[in-house]
Design a protein around this motif. Sequence first.
Motif, PDB file in Angstrom:
ATOM      1  N   ALA A 104       0.923  -1.259  -0.049  1.00  0.00           N
ATOM      2  CA  ALA A 104       0.005   0.088   0.002  1.00  0.00           C
ATOM      3  C   ALA A 104       0.899   1.298  -0.054  1.00  0.00           C
ATOM      4  O   ALA A 104       1.939   1.383   0.807  1.00  0.00           O
ATOM      5  CB  ALA A 104      -0.882  -0.103   1.183  1.00  0.00           C
ATOM      6  N   MET A 105       0.411   2.212  -0.792  1.00  0.00           N
ATOM      7  CA  MET A 105       1.232   3.520  -0.783  1.00  0.00           C
ATOM      8  C   MET A 105       0.681   4.344   0.558  1.00  0.00           C
ATOM      9  O   MET A 105       1.600   5.227   0.999  1.00  0.00           O
ATOM     10  CB  MET A 105       0.896   4.489  -1.968  1.00  0.00           C
ATOM     11  N   PHE A 106      -0.393   3.907   1.102  1.00  0.00           N
ATOM     12  CA  PHE A 106      -0.716   4.881   2.274  1.00  0.00           C
ATOM     13  C   PHE A 106      -1.770   3.907   3.032  1.00  0.00           C
ATOM     14  O   PHE A 106      -2.694   3.285   2.316  1.00  0.00           O
ATOM     15  CB  PHE A 106      -1.516   5.930   1.663  1.00  0.00           C
ATOM     16  N   VAL A 107      -1.523   3.938   4.334  1.00  0.00           N
ATOM     17  CA  VAL A 107      -2.457   3.088   5.408  1.00  0.00           C
ATOM     18  C   VAL A 107      -3.197   4.090   6.394  1.00  0.00           C
ATOM     19  O   VAL A 107      -2.516   5.036   7.041  1.00  0.00           O
ATOM     20  CB  VAL A 107      -1.654   2.114   6.016  1.00  0.00           C
ATOM     21  N   GLN A 108      -4.527   3.889   6.265  1.00  0.00           N
ATOM     22  CA  GLN A 108      -5.240   4.769   7.278  1.00  0.00           C
ATOM     23  C   GLN A 108      -5.657   4.044   8.453  1.00  0.00           C
ATOM     24  O   GLN A 108      -6.405   3.141   8.062  1.00  0.00           O
ATOM     25  CB  GLN A 108      -6.452   5.632   6.348  1.00  0.00           C
ATOM     26  N   GLU A 109      -5.210   4.312   9.790  1.00  0.00           N
ATOM     27  CA  GLU A 109      -5.569   3.696  10.794  1.00  0.00           C
ATOM     28  C   GLU A 109      -6.895   4.309  11.315  1.00  0.00           C
ATOM     29  O   GLU A 109      -7.095   5.457  11.438  1.00  0.00           O
ATOM     30  CB  GLU A 109      -4.412   3.714  11.861  1.00  0.00           C
ATOM     31  N   CYS A 110      -7.817   3.256  11.497  1.00  0.00           N
ATOM     32  CA  CYS A 110      -9.122   3.864  12.119  1.00  0.00           C
ATOM     33  C   CYS A 110      -9.790   2.984  13.239  1.00  0.00           C
ATOM     34  O   CYS A 110     -11.034   2.343  13.061  1.00  0.00           O
ATOM     35  CB  CYS A 110     -10.286   3.698  10.853  1.00  0.00           C
ATOM     36  N   ILE A 111      -8.725   2.600  14.158  1.00  0.00           N
ATOM     37  CA  ILE A 111      -9.321   1.797  15.244  1.00  0.00           C
ATOM     38  C   ILE A 111      -9.647   2.664  16.375  1.00  0.00           C
ATOM     39  O   ILE A 111      -9.358   3.870  16.423  1.00  0.00           O
ATOM     40  CB  ILE A 111      -8.274   0.787  15.596  1.00  0.00           C
ATOM     41  N   PRO A 112     -10.372   1.852  17.662  1.00  0.00           N
ATOM     42  CA  PRO A 112     -10.856   2.995  18.658  1.00  0.00           C
ATOM     43  C   PRO A 112      -9.810   3.911  19.100  1.00  0.00           C
ATOM     44  O   PRO A 112      -8.681   3.751  19.237  1.00  0.00           O
ATOM     45  CB  PRO A 112     -11.368   1.654  19.436  1.00  0.00           C
ATOM     46  N   GLU A 113     -10.441   4.865  19.761  1.00  0.00           N
ATOM     47  CA  GLU A 113      -9.555   5.833  20.186  1.00  0.00           C
ATOM     48  C   GLU A 113      -8.897   5.582  21.622  1.00  0.00           C
ATOM     49  O   GLU A 113      -9.359   6.059  22.839  1.00  0.00           O
ATOM     50  CB  GLU A 113     -10.290   7.245  20.720  1.00  0.00           C
ATOM     51  N   ASN A 114      -7.769   4.497  21.572  1.00  0.00           N
ATOM     52  CA  ASN A 114      -7.069   4.144  22.913  1.00  0.00           C
ATOM     53  C   ASN A 114      -5.654   4.030  22.413  1.00  0.00           C
ATOM     54  O   ASN A 114      -5.214   3.423  21.582  1.00  0.00           O
ATOM     55  CB  ASN A 114      -7.898   2.804  22.694  1.00  0.00           C
TER      56      ASN A 114
END
Length: 314
Positions: A85-95
Amino acid sequence: MESKKIGIVGSGLIGRSWAMLFTSVGYHVAIYDVTIDQVTSSLAEVLKQLQELEASGMLRGTDDAQTQHNRLTGTATLKECVCDAMFVQECIPENLDLKIKLFAELDKLVGENTILSSSTSCIMPSKFTEPLVHRENCIVSHPVNPPYFVPLVEVVPAPWTSASTVSRTKELMTELGQEPVVFSKELPGFGLNRIQYVILNECYHLVQDGVLSARDVDKLMSCGLGPRYTWMGPLETAHLNADGLGSYIERYGPTIMDVSSTMKGNADWSLPAANDLVQQCNDMIPIDRLEARRVWRDERLTAFAALRTQMKRK
Ligand code: NAI
């Protein structure tokens, strides 16, 4: 040629929104979550939303809903999601602990050219990227909910984030049709939430001190400051409200300082301290009507996004 693959980790509300934004402009998106059932139901939810947007004429991009959805793939492993991947967007809970653990795993899986970006609303990127081999490639891209209709993205580097990571992230966000603002350094809460929390603190005091009801405090925003700030920010508003900001400061600077000196600042955002405020909000919108009210809100944000697009052309 640079890869056109994006990896999205976490397929909740924000992960699904990013997936829709990236596929709308032609990127291939791989999405991962802790269970494959969650991934499968997220893919179905995205298709449903894309079709609804298409039916209402609000679909972004030039391709139809099905074509956009065909660019989205669910993956059973993190490795499969982020590989190449050229770009990974992390979207897991705010912890913070979860983010530390995930970024350490990502660090081992990606190569030198992959940007590792977090959706975190408030956590400074230095808190979860410091020991990483690829820390130069780590950054925060904080969206505002719902990202499909609210364009701002806060782009926040850690002290060790490279200039090229910052500029590539900004370019990518612009390509998506979002409006990135780039921070020169990280701060807790970045910019939007710092301003939001100042507002929330003052609202809290006005209600808890019995000066105004919760309903009337909200009216100050929805019928007063909200419309005023619809098309421009508070600084330009002040600039226009006098003969430029210099003249505004000459006229109103002492008043701002006098009033500000009476402000109580940080409120006690704990329970039961805030019970009165909570009760008034529950009376205003009972908990069992929240979902209906969210639908109401999103319909209005959708209409507003359409108006914004139309006005931008003028
Ligand atoms: P959410 O709770 O809707 O989704 C989180 C998803 O991550 C869930 O599907 C969960 O199963 C998955 N997950 C948990 N641990 C995981 C792991 N180790 N690997 C892969 N997936 C994992 O959360 P939401 O609202 O989408 O928020 C995600 C991030 O975006 C948070 O950092 C939040 O602060 C930020 N954010 C949220 C906004 C909002 O209004 N909800 C707005 C802007 C940013």
